[in-house]
Scaffold this motif. Sequence first.
Motif, short mmCIF file in Angstrom:
data_model
loop_
_atom_site.label_atom_id
_atom_site.label_comp_id
_atom_site.label_asym_id
_atom_site.label_seq_id
_atom_site.Cartn_x
_atom_site.Cartn_y
_atom_site.Cartn_z
N LEU A 45 37.32 95.12 -21.04
CA LEU A 45 36.94 96.73 -21.03
C LEU A 45 35.99 96.85 -21.87
O LEU A 45 34.88 97.73 -21.85
N LEU A 46 35.87 96.26 -23.15
CA LEU A 46 34.94 96.48 -24.24
C LEU A 46 33.47 96.12 -23.46
O LEU A 46 32.41 96.89 -23.62
N ALA A 47 33.24 94.81 -22.84
CA ALA A 47 32.17 94.67 -22.29
C ALA A 47 31.59 95.36 -21.17
O ALA A 47 30.47 95.70 -20.99
N SER A 48 32.59 95.83 -20.26
CA SER A 48 32.32 96.73 -19.14
C SER A 48 31.64 98.11 -19.58
O SER A 48 30.83 98.79 -19.21
N LEU A 49 32.08 98.62 -20.91
CA LEU A 49 31.79 99.91 -21.50
C LEU A 49 30.34 99.56 -22.22
O LEU A 49 29.28 100.40 -22.03
N VAL A 63 32.61 84.44 -11.49
CA VAL A 63 32.00 83.86 -12.74
C VAL A 63 31.59 84.84 -13.67
O VAL A 63 31.70 84.86 -14.85
N SER A 64 30.69 86.00 -13.13
CA SER A 64 30.08 86.77 -14.09
C SER A 64 31.11 87.75 -14.55
O SER A 64 30.91 88.18 -15.82
N GLU A 65 32.44 87.96 -13.95
CA GLU A 65 33.30 88.62 -14.51
C GLU A 65 33.87 87.95 -15.81
O GLU A 65 34.24 88.60 -16.89
N ILE A 66 34.08 86.57 -15.76
CA ILE A 66 34.63 85.77 -16.86
C ILE A 66 33.50 85.54 -17.82
O ILE A 66 34.04 85.92 -19.01
N VAL A 67 32.42 85.72 -17.55
CA VAL A 67 31.33 85.75 -18.71
C VAL A 67 31.42 86.88 -19.48
O VAL A 67 31.36 86.92 -20.83
N TYR A 68 31.27 88.09 -18.76
CA TYR A 68 31.49 89.58 -19.40
C TYR A 68 32.73 89.45 -20.28
O TYR A 68 32.57 90.07 -21.29
N SER A 69 33.74 88.98 -19.79
CA SER A 69 34.94 89.12 -20.50
C SER A 69 35.09 88.37 -21.54
O SER A 69 35.58 88.86 -22.90
N THR A 70 34.50 87.17 -21.57
CA THR A 70 34.47 86.35 -22.70
C THR A 70 33.77 86.60 -23.64
O THR A 70 34.04 86.73 -25.04
N ILE A 71 32.48 87.33 -23.48
CA ILE A 71 31.60 87.85 -24.47
C ILE A 71 32.29 89.03 -24.93
O ILE A 71 32.33 89.28 -26.41
N GLY A 72 32.75 89.85 -24.39
CA GLY A 72 33.63 91.20 -25.06
C GLY A 72 34.72 90.43 -25.77
O GLY A 72 35.09 90.98 -26.90
N ALA A 73 35.58 89.62 -25.34
CA ALA A 73 36.52 88.93 -26.31
C ALA A 73 36.24 88.45 -27.49
O ALA A 73 36.73 88.44 -28.44
#
Length: 89
Positions: A45-49, A63-73
């Motif tokens: 959620l943080l990364a998507s915002l 894979v891009s969703e996992i990368v986005y989520s990992t960076i946000g986490a």
Amino acid sequence: MQISNEGILVILFVGLVAGWLAGKIVRGTGFGIIGDILVGIAGALLASLLFPKLGIRLGTGLVSEIVYSTIGAIILLLIVRLLRTGGRM
């Protein structure tokens, strides 16, 4: 907005993988499997915002969703660690 059962499973899978990866990268003790899923989902959620406002695009797909989520986490875990330790890393 309607989310199917498969959509919920994908969100949980991405959250789990992202939370686990972020825990390994930040080298914390982790929050357990449920905590890792929650951190991964919150990171997503943080990364998507944050990313669209910065103009960052990594592509499409799982894979891009996992990368986005990992960076946000990772960002979320660093913030939690800073708040827990009073600003000391």
